[in-house]
Write a protein that holds these residues in place. Structure first.
Motif, PDB file in Angstrom:
ATOM      1  N   THR A 185      41.723  68.505  56.033  1.00  0.00           N
ATOM      2  CA  THR A 185      42.151  70.064  55.664  1.00  0.00           C
ATOM      3  C   THR A 185      43.790  69.100  55.768  1.00  0.00           C
ATOM      4  O   THR A 185      44.129  69.220  57.107  1.00  0.00           O
ATOM      5  CB  THR A 185      41.677  71.475  56.586  1.00  0.00           C
ATOM      6  OG1 THR A 185      40.664  71.176  56.158  1.00  0.00           O
ATOM      7  CG2 THR A 185      42.460  72.474  55.643  1.00  0.00           C
ATOM      8  N   GLN A 224      40.956  87.602  49.192  1.00  0.00           N
ATOM      9  CA  GLN A 224      40.573  86.519  48.008  1.00  0.00           C
ATOM     10  C   GLN A 224      39.442  87.480  47.006  1.00  0.00           C
ATOM     11  O   GLN A 224      39.631  86.954  45.966  1.00  0.00           O
ATOM     12  CB  GLN A 224      39.505  85.635  48.672  1.00  0.00           C
ATOM     13  CG  GLN A 224      39.978  85.048  49.289  1.00  0.00           C
ATOM     14  CD  GLN A 224      39.651  83.922  50.627  1.00  0.00           C
ATOM     15  OE1 GLN A 224      38.175  84.206  51.022  1.00  0.00           O
ATOM     16  NE2 GLN A 224      39.524  82.490  50.351  1.00  0.00           N
ATOM     17  N   GLY A 280      32.311  78.586  53.225  1.00  0.00           N
ATOM     18  CA  GLY A 280      32.981  77.468  54.382  1.00  0.00           C
ATOM     19  C   GLY A 280      31.884  77.093  54.771  1.00  0.00           C
ATOM     20  O   GLY A 280      30.503  77.978  54.713  1.00  0.00           O
ATOM     21  N   TRP A 286      33.364  72.493  54.911  1.00  0.00           N
ATOM     22  CA  TRP A 286      34.339  72.749  53.878  1.00  0.00           C
ATOM     23  C   TRP A 286      34.901  71.588  53.527  1.00  0.00           C
ATOM     24  O   TRP A 286      35.480  71.081  52.924  1.00  0.00           O
ATOM     25  CB  TRP A 286      35.398  72.923  55.035  1.00  0.00           C
ATOM     26  CG  TRP A 286      35.361  73.862  55.824  1.00  0.00           C
ATOM     27  CD1 TRP A 286      34.640  74.376  56.554  1.00  0.00           C
ATOM     28  CD2 TRP A 286      35.650  75.647  55.785  1.00  0.00           C
ATOM     29  NE1 TRP A 286      35.048  75.935  57.134  1.00  0.00           N
ATOM     30  CE2 TRP A 286      35.557  76.254  56.359  1.00  0.00           C
ATOM     31  CE3 TRP A 286      35.867  75.804  54.358  1.00  0.00           C
ATOM     32  CZ2 TRP A 286      35.853  77.688  56.390  1.00  0.00           C
ATOM     33  CZ3 TRP A 286      36.350  76.896  54.081  1.00  0.00           C
ATOM     34  CH2 TRP A 286      35.869  78.253  55.679  1.00  0.00           C
ATOM     35  N   ASN A 294      38.510  77.865  50.861  1.00  0.00           N
ATOM     36  CA  ASN A 294      39.637  77.629  51.010  1.00  0.00           C
ATOM     37  C   ASN A 294      39.816  76.721  49.723  1.00  0.00           C
ATOM     38  O   ASN A 294      39.286  76.250  49.232  1.00  0.00           O
ATOM     39  CB  ASN A 294      39.583  76.555  51.784  1.00  0.00           C
ATOM     40  CG  ASN A 294      38.673  74.969  52.339  1.00  0.00           C
ATOM     41  OD1 ASN A 294      38.265  74.839  51.387  1.00  0.00           O
ATOM     42  ND2 ASN A 294      39.088  74.470  53.203  1.00  0.00           N
ATOM     43  N   ASP A 295      40.800  75.863  49.594  1.00  0.00           N
ATOM     44  CA  ASP A 295      41.783  75.012  48.902  1.00  0.00           C
ATOM     45  C   ASP A 295      41.348  73.581  48.509  1.00  0.00           C
ATOM     46  O   ASP A 295      40.607  73.003  47.779  1.00  0.00           O
ATOM     47  CB  ASP A 295      43.170  74.794  48.656  1.00  0.00           C
ATOM     48  CG  ASP A 295      43.872  76.224  48.572  1.00  0.00           C
ATOM     49  OD1 ASP A 295      43.999  76.940  48.125  1.00  0.00           O
ATOM     50  OD2 ASP A 295      45.040  76.482  49.235  1.00  0.00           O
ATOM     51  N   GLN A 318      42.786  79.509  50.092  1.00  0.00           N
ATOM     52  CA  GLN A 318      42.674  79.596  51.138  1.00  0.00           C
ATOM     53  C   GLN A 318      43.624  78.565  51.312  1.00  0.00           C
ATOM     54  O   GLN A 318      43.089  77.203  51.544  1.00  0.00           O
ATOM     55  CB  GLN A 318      41.491  80.173  52.138  1.00  0.00           C
ATOM     56  CG  GLN A 318      42.232  80.766  52.987  1.00  0.00           C
ATOM     57  CD  GLN A 318      40.729  80.778  54.205  1.00  0.00           C
ATOM     58  OE1 GLN A 318      41.304  81.274  55.729  1.00  0.00           O
ATOM     59  NE2 GLN A 318      39.762  80.598  54.238  1.00  0.00           N
ATOM     60  N   ASP A 319      44.699  78.376  51.934  1.00  0.00           N
ATOM     61  CA  ASP A 319      45.751  77.731  53.277  1.00  0.00           C
ATOM     62  C   ASP A 319      46.585  77.002  52.387  1.00  0.00           C
ATOM     63  O   ASP A 319      47.725  77.103  52.998  1.00  0.00           O
ATOM     64  CB  ASP A 319      44.359  76.335  53.622  1.00  0.00           C
ATOM     65  CG  ASP A 319      43.994  76.203  54.625  1.00  0.00           C
ATOM     66  OD1 ASP A 319      44.021  77.746  55.819  1.00  0.00           O
ATOM     67  OD2 ASP A 319      42.310  75.611  54.156  1.00  0.00           O
ATOM     68  N   SER A 367      45.235  81.436  46.257  1.00  0.00           N
ATOM     69  CA  SER A 367      45.715  81.035  47.805  1.00  0.00           C
ATOM     70  C   SER A 367      45.895  82.172  48.822  1.00  0.00           C
ATOM     71  O   SER A 367      46.946  82.888  48.490  1.00  0.00           O
ATOM     72  CB  SER A 367      45.989  79.608  47.512  1.00  0.00           C
ATOM     73  OG  SER A 367      45.923  78.975  48.790  1.00  0.00           O
TER      74      SER A 367
END
Length: 366
Positions: free
Chosen positions: A53, A155, A178, A211, A239-240, A262-263, A280
């Motif tokens: 990440t 989200q 996740g 993840w 997440n992205d 996300q992120d 995101s």
């Protein structure tokens, strides 16, 4: 990164977002009153969980180190390591930090439960532990993260907005969550479910090991095969990084549906610009990183956390832990200028490479 917008976000951290846990084996936020006062010559250790990440090496590490240096007039010794998604390696890294006699340790756990024994060992050695981003088990002294349940809600709400009139109880979506070793993942999932349940049909749901974008890609391929190519209306991605793997699978199947993330990773922001990813969650890392640094320095010096940590959070093994919880923002095509660009996370040039220049111009990104 250190812009006025972060000052606003940091101010919002004072909002009470106390959370409750169950078991109470250890008391969090142990008093520093009896600790020997120290000057600026302290040793601070930082352990981050992985490097897949982008945020950890690009933002968290340099921000934390910079703030620690500022708070100690450049006199603190800063020791760092990354576990590369290996819980056993991280346990060894904690042992090394103990051997190196750091005064305080900031830990973003690979596995929040597995780290418990290491946190106890640190405490037994007289080392205070700040749990960073993930609520580690064990006798931690402080914690900072984002309001993770709100992340999931943000989200879920965005996905319903993207679906619009298509959002019905019979509308099929896929949830790609996740890793089960990350307590944040459950909070994201619970937050999203609180919004999505009863409003759409969650046709398939996965908990993604490590993840991993590759695992998310395989899960999406399996969902397409199981649910049917033309029957999936949207995808919840936690997440992205995973969103990238998911979108690759969707493209290969000729499917275009809204996907969350996300992120605010650069690749994720670019996919949003291109219309491949719907949103995101923008998490301003500076307030989180700076709060961790402030708490770590205070603990190392034997000072009170009262001026920094306004919240209290409990885990399965520590109660009333002094905490800082940072608010988040839904990032879409409409507010890229007002979030990641305004706050200095990226420049327009970073986002608007040759591939995205036309889309950027259309959105007025500058």
């Amino acid at each position: 990164m250190r812009r006025a917008a972060f000052a606003v976000a940091a101010g919002a951290m004072a909002v009470s977002l106390a959370a409750c846990g169950s078991a109470k084996e250890a008391k969090g936020g142990d008093s520093t009153a009896a600790a020997a006062k120290k000057g600026d010559n302290i040793k601070v250790g930082l352990l981050l969980p992985e490097n897949k990440t982008a945020r950890y090496e690009k933002f968290d590490r340099p921000l934390i180190e910079k703030k620690i240096k500022e708070l100690t007039n450049g006199k603190a010794t800063f020791q760092y390591n990354n576990a590369r998604q290996d819980a056993n390696l991280q346990a060894q890294q904690v042992d090394t930090m103990i051997s190196n006699k750091v005064d305080v340790l900031i830990v973003d756990a690979v596995d929040a439960k597995a780290i418990k024994n290491s946190v106890q060992k640190a405490k037994d050695a007289g080392i205070k532990v700040v749990a960073y981003d993930r609520l580690a088990e064990g006798p931690i002294s402080a914690y900072t993260s984002f309001d993770n349940t709100q992340v999931g809600k943000t989200q879920g709400e965005a996905l319903l907005k993207a679906l619009g009139d298509k959002a019905k109880k019979s509308t099929k979506i896929v949830m790609i969550n996740g890793s089960v070793t990350d307590p944040n993942a459950k909070q994201f999932k619970d937050g999203a479910l609180s919004v999505l349940k009863g409003k759409v049909d969650i046709a398939k749901s996965f908990d993604t090991k490590e993840w991993s974008p590759d695992n998310a890609n395989s899960e999406m391929e399996a969902a397409i095969s199981s649910v049917g190519k033309g029957k999936i209306a949207g995808v919840y991605s936690a997440n992205d990084g995973m969103a990238g793997g998911i979108i690759t699978a969707l493209k290969a199947a000729g499917i275009k549906v809204p996907v969350t993330g996300q992120d605010a990773e650069l690749a994720g922001v670019q996919r949003i610009v291109a219309g491949e990813q719907f949103m995101s969650v923008y998490k301003p890392y500076a307030p989180e990183a700076e709060a961790a640094a402030e708490m770590a320095v205070a603990l190392a010096k034997g000072d009170s956390l009262d001026s920094v940590a306004k919240d209290k959070v409990s885990s399965g093994s520590a109660t009333d832990v002094p905490s800082v919880l940072v608010p988040v923002t839904s990032l879409t095509q409409d507010n890229i200028n007002d979030t990641v660009i305004k706050d200095g996370v990226y420049t327009a040039a970073d986002i608007c490479t040759a591939k995205y220049k036309k889309a950027c111009a259309k959105l007025g990104i500058k």
